[in-house]
Design an enzyme around this catalytic site. Structure first.
Site, PDB file in Angstrom:
ATOM      1  CG  ASP A 104      38.039  37.169  39.829  1.00  0.00           C
ATOM      2  OD1 ASP A 104      39.118  37.200  40.446  1.00  0.00           O
ATOM      3  OD2 ASP A 104      36.941  37.389  40.375  1.00  0.00           O
ATOM      4  CG  ASP A 106      37.554  34.417  45.376  1.00  0.00           C
ATOM      5  OD1 ASP A 106      37.561  33.267  45.843  1.00  0.00           O
ATOM      6  OD2 ASP A 106      38.446  35.270  45.600  1.00  0.00           O
ATOM      7  CG  ASP A 389      32.595  38.057  40.832  1.00  0.00           C
ATOM      8  OD1 ASP A 389      33.828  37.869  40.770  1.00  0.00           O
ATOM      9  OD2 ASP A 389      32.037  38.582  41.802  1.00  0.00           O
TER      10      ASP A 389
END
Length: 551
Positions: A104, A106, A389
């Site tokens: 990912d 961010d 995250d």
């Protein structure tokens, strides 16, 4: 080694138990709250004691005996055992078997500074006032970084923000309406006389409601803070409001900050301020490519934003490191929706119309779905390791539906480990565990004076739990634990990730063929020696002799 020190202390103590009692402890123990050594006392499983003062003295002698023992069992070197830069395994995984690494963007490739949260809070607050016509008085609220933690649940109809454990029970003392704590008695009454929350009836798999929402990503910290501030204002001014409307307005205002590109603008204008560990991200990616690994990126962020961030961290040729780059993927539906096709972007970021029959290195793709991704790349099963995250949007479907290996990025882990490594935490937790064992062991004494002693111990235990909780966060404690159970967040973390770590840079501490082995965590019936059993001199089932007649 601290582990050897603990085992040596345990052996010395057990040896002394066989020769008349525990050895003497230092008269000036280093742990706060340890009193002077008291008289030794016989084991509670020994001869029956007289009632009254003798029994009272016996219970307190056992208490002092255990205080000394806990001090002996915790040498100074026991602290700082955990490494904040380590990778922790929920499942055995060998990196030797991983051929493809996915990421990912961010909070995975790009770690953001906490300075971003007040900006999101303030912008969303102003949107509420100026576009949703909320009272001007809300503008007096500023972002409080110490208020909320990730993983909390919000009961929309009840306006309750709370922490729930792995068994769906509210941790008492962690329920807030607005900025004010809700008394435990009221919480229990609100849920029909119980702490149990029927999440399967009130919240979906991804924790998005309809009645209860779970805040799972780091961007949700300013959202929880704003939601609590707005509720606090309405309650404090006696204003009636519809809980569902207020919740939707706040979440929409937070969404607007992202949709309107405000957050992207702040980061792009000052990347040195907002992006952390960019050089470490570059080192991780370069190292993997140098060892022949294939890399891909799947993110919900737009290309222009990702491109500027990656140029800052990696350089203008960052796309050459990745075999596939997908932006605006619309996770988690990317992993479940079979309908959305891939679209190619040109160098200016404009959509192309040609049909996608293969995913090319150096090109940028938008949207799409995982099923076409798997068909075009043939990257399947445990040879793929994906990092993200968000436990739901990034990891859950990949592990459960597709058998990929997954790694969770948990930035809060670094701070929590540093707290766990402190002497205050270690002594507080160990004494709390020992005191719990003593309470379990001594509950056979039920005369009036003994009950008073047990009540005093129970009160001290509760105070210890509150102290330990406050070390992490005054309102909600650790994101990983309630008082004794794992949190609901921890349950999802264990279920949806093979590995977890504070940042992607932790990979630099391990070889690319390293095998991670999870520690065998004893089940309740498996543990050969629990700390509370050691401290109470009990290696047997409590009350075994008293229950013999039942057998």
């Amino acid at each position: 080694m601290a582990g050897a020190g603990l085992r040596a202390a345990a052996r010395r103590w057990l040896l002394c138990r066989g020769h008349g009692g525990p050895r003497a402890a230092s008269s000036s123990p280093s742990c706060p709250g340890c009193g002077p050594p008291g008289p030794s006392a016989p084991c509670p499983s020994g001869p029956a004691l007289a009632g009254g003062a003798d029994l009272n003295a016996h219970l307190w002698a056992r208490y002092q005996d255990m205080r000394r023992l806990v001090h002996d069992l915790l040498p100074p070197e026991v602290c700082s055992l955990l490494n904040p830069a380590a990778i922790y395994a929920n499942n055995e995984i060998s990196l030797r078997d991983v051929e493809v690494y996915g990421f990912d963007y961010d909070y995975t490739l790009a770690q953001y500074a906490d300075a971003l949260h007040p900006e999101i809070f303030s912008a969303a607050r102003d949107i509420l006032i100026e576009h949703y016509k909320y009272p001007e008085g809300i503008r007096k609220y500023d972002y409080n970084p110490s208020f909320a933690i990730r993983g909390l649940h919000y009961d929309i109809p009840k306006s309750l923000l709370m922490k729930i454990d792995a068994y769906h029970y509210v941790q008492l003392g962690t329920a807030y309406r607005g900025l004010q704590p809700v008394p435990d008695e009221e919480v229990i009454e609100l849920y029909g006389g119980t702490q149990h929350i029927p999440l399967y009836q009130t919240s979906g798999f991804y924790g998005k409601g309809p009645s209860i929402k779970q805040f799972m990503d780091i961007f949700s910290l300013p959202e929880m803070a704003l939601l609590s501030c707005v509720v606090d204002y309405f309650l404090g001014h006696g204003l009636e409001f519809d809980q569902a409307h207020l919740y939707k307005d706040v979440t929409d205002a937070i969404r607007d900050v992202h949709v309107k590109g405000l957050m992207y603008q702040w980061i792009e204008q000052d990347m040195e301020k907002y992006i952390l560990r960019g050089d470490e991200t570059f080192a991780v990616l370069s190292r993997l490519v140098a060892h022949g690994k294939q890399l891909f990126l799947i993110t919900n962020s737009p290309f222009s934003f990702v491109d500027k961030g990656m140029r800052h961290m990696v350089g203008p040729d960052w796309r050459q490191l990745f075999d596939v780059v997908i932006v605006q993927a619309d996770k988690p539906s990317f992993f479940t929706d079979r309908c959305k096709p891939f679209r190619k972007l040109d160098e200016k970021g404009s959509l192309q119309w040609d049909r996608i029959t293969r995913l090319e290195k150096g090109k940028i793709y938008r949207q799409g779905n995982l099923f076409d991704f798997l068909r075009l790349t043939e990257w399947r099963g445990p040879r793929v390791l994906y990092f993200g995250d968000h436990l739901y949007s990034d990891l859950a479907d990949l592990m459960l539906r597709h058998g990929w290996r997954t790694g969770a990025i948990i930035p809060e882990l670094e701070r929590e480990i540093r707290i766990i490594n402190t002497e205050q935490y270690m002594h507080s937790l160990t004494w709390q565990q020992a005191l719990t064992g003593l309470l379990e062991r001594m509950q056979t004494y039920q005369d009036a004076e003994s009950r008073q002693v047990l009540a005093a111990w129970m009160k001290e235990r509760q105070e210890l739990r509150c102290i330990t909780k406050a070390l992490f966060n005054t309102q909600f404690g650790s994101i990983f634990r309630t008082f004794h159970n794992p949190t609901y967040f921890s349950r999802r973390l264990v279920r949806f990730s093979d590995l977890y770590m504070a940042s992607l840079s932790c990979l630099l501490n391990y070889r690319v063929d390293f095998t991670f082995y999870p520690r065998r965590t004893p089940l309740q019936h498996e543990a050969p020696l629990w700390m509370d059993q050691l401290c109470t001199g009990c290696m047997k089932t409590p009350f075994l002799s008293d229950m013999a007649h039942i057998r």
